[in-house]
Scaffold this motif. Structure first.
Motif, mmCIF file in Angstrom:
data_model
loop_
_atom_site.group_PDB
_atom_site.id
_atom_site.type_symbol
_atom_site.label_atom_id
_atom_site.label_comp_id
_atom_site.label_asym_id
_atom_site.label_seq_id
_atom_site.Cartn_x
_atom_site.Cartn_y
_atom_site.Cartn_z
ATOM 1 N N VAL A 1 0.846 -1.204 0.000
ATOM 2 C CA VAL A 1 0.000 0.000 0.000
ATOM 3 C C VAL A 1 0.876 1.248 0.000
ATOM 4 C CG1 VAL A 1 -1.652 1.341 1.384
ATOM 5 C CG2 VAL A 1 -2.012 -1.114 1.037
ATOM 6 N N GLU A 2 1.911 1.232 0.818
ATOM 7 C CA GLU A 2 2.839 2.365 0.892
ATOM 8 C C GLU A 2 3.558 2.583 -0.440
ATOM 9 O OE1 GLU A 2 7.040 2.520 2.904
ATOM 10 O OE2 GLU A 2 5.489 2.764 4.438
ATOM 11 N N LEU A 3 4.060 1.505 -1.010
ATOM 12 C CA LEU A 3 4.756 1.583 -2.294
ATOM 13 C C LEU A 3 3.819 2.086 -3.387
ATOM 14 C CD1 LEU A 3 7.272 1.060 -4.027
ATOM 15 C CD2 LEU A 3 6.534 -1.337 -4.202
ATOM 16 N N LEU A 4 2.617 1.589 -3.400
ATOM 17 C CA LEU A 4 1.621 2.008 -4.389
ATOM 18 C C LEU A 4 1.358 3.507 -4.289
ATOM 19 C CD1 LEU A 4 -0.467 1.179 -6.551
ATOM 20 C CD2 LEU A 4 -2.041 0.656 -4.668
ATOM 21 N N ALA A 5 1.220 4.012 -3.069
ATOM 22 C CA ALA A 5 0.965 5.441 -2.866
ATOM 23 C C ALA A 5 2.140 6.292 -3.353
ATOM 24 C CB ALA A 5 0.684 5.722 -1.394
ATOM 25 N N GLU A 6 3.337 5.772 -3.186
ATOM 26 C CA GLU A 6 4.524 6.530 -3.569
ATOM 27 C C GLU A 6 4.847 6.454 -5.052
ATOM 28 O OE1 GLU A 6 7.812 5.206 -1.233
ATOM 29 O OE2 GLU A 6 6.768 5.640 0.643
ATOM 30 N N ALA A 7 4.671 5.252 -5.652
ATOM 31 C CA ALA A 7 5.224 5.048 -6.990
ATOM 32 C C ALA A 7 4.253 4.475 -8.019
ATOM 33 C CB ALA A 7 6.455 4.149 -6.891
ATOM 34 N N GLY A 8 3.031 4.138 -7.633
ATOM 35 C CA GLY A 8 2.055 3.648 -8.599
ATOM 36 C C GLY A 8 2.151 2.153 -8.863
ATOM 37 N N THR A 9 1.268 1.676 -9.709
ATOM 38 C CA THR A 9 1.131 0.236 -9.952
ATOM 39 C C THR A 9 2.361 -0.399 -10.586
ATOM 40 O OG1 THR A 9 0.020 0.637 -12.071
ATOM 41 C CG2 THR A 9 -1.390 0.309 -10.144
ATOM 42 N N ASP A 10 3.077 0.331 -11.404
ATOM 43 C CA ASP A 10 4.243 -0.249 -12.077
ATOM 44 C C ASP A 10 5.357 -0.638 -11.103
ATOM 45 O OD1 ASP A 10 2.989 0.000 -14.509
ATOM 46 O OD2 ASP A 10 4.016 1.856 -15.058
ATOM 47 N N ALA A 11 5.341 -0.061 -9.913
ATOM 48 C CA ALA A 11 6.397 -0.333 -8.938
ATOM 49 C C ALA A 11 6.106 -1.556 -8.060
ATOM 50 C CB ALA A 11 6.595 0.891 -8.048
ATOM 51 N N LEU A 12 4.952 -2.158 -8.203
ATOM 52 C CA LEU A 12 4.521 -3.219 -7.296
ATOM 53 C C LEU A 12 5.104 -4.592 -7.638
ATOM 54 C CD1 LEU A 12 0.773 -2.283 -6.748
ATOM 55 C CD2 LEU A 12 2.664 -2.032 -5.142
#
Length: 175
Positions: free
Chosen positions: A10-21
């Motif tokens: 959730v944190e990563l998604l908020a920071e960098a979007g779906t491509d970063a997951l």
């Protein structure tokens, strides 16, 4: 451990979007080995769905709160819901994008529909028949997405989506 992985996603998604997951980056942020997510989530889609489930839960709480505050008038409730939907898309763009990326979430086997379907049920209760509720949802989603991209501001010259929300709700209430 599952909650830690989901929170990191959730944190990563908020920071960098779906491509970063990626599994590797979520694991790194959660402070576990890159293979650890597979013990809790058999597929990448299952982990993404668990992250998206958090978005549906948050949106569900916001919708319930909004409907509770809006009162008994269906038009006012629908407008309040539309505003909240657009705000959620603005405030949580990565989560909003993930929640509707069925190509990423397909085959997740965690019951994601159990979280998403009740949100549509709110529209159905306020607006019948089901086709009208679905059409309004599509309009609200389009307004939220196109506003986020800046497209509607360019073509309409508006500085707020409010007139578009009013037009969409009124058009579907009349139908």
């Amino acid at each position: 451990m599952e909650a830690r992985l989901v929170a990191a996603g959730v944190e990563l998604l908020a920071e960098a979007g779906t491509d970063a997951l990626s599994l590797r980056e979520i694991a790194r942020r959660a402070g576990v080995s890159h293979g650890a997510p597979r013990r809790y989530f058999p597929t990448h889609q299952a982990l993404l769905a668990a992250i998206a489930r958090e978005g549906y839960r948050k949106l569900g709480r916001l919708v319930a709160e909004t409907i509770g505050e809006a009162g008994a008038d269906p038009r006012e409730a629908l407008l309040a819901l539309g505003r909240r939907y657009v705000e959620f898309a603005r405030d949580e763009p990565g989560m909003f994008a993930l929640m509707f990326r069925h190509d990423l979430l397909r085959g997740n086997n965690i019951g994601l529909r159990d979280e998403s379907t009740p949100l549509f049920g709110v529209l159905e209760r306020l607006l019948q028949p089901t086709a009208n509720a679905a059409a309004l949802w599509a309009a609200l989603h389009g307004i939220a997405q196109l506003w986020h991209w800046g497209t509607l501001q360019v073509v309409t010259g508006l500085d707020t989506p409010e007139p578009l929300l009013v037009a969409a709700v009124d058009a579907h209430l009349e139908g």
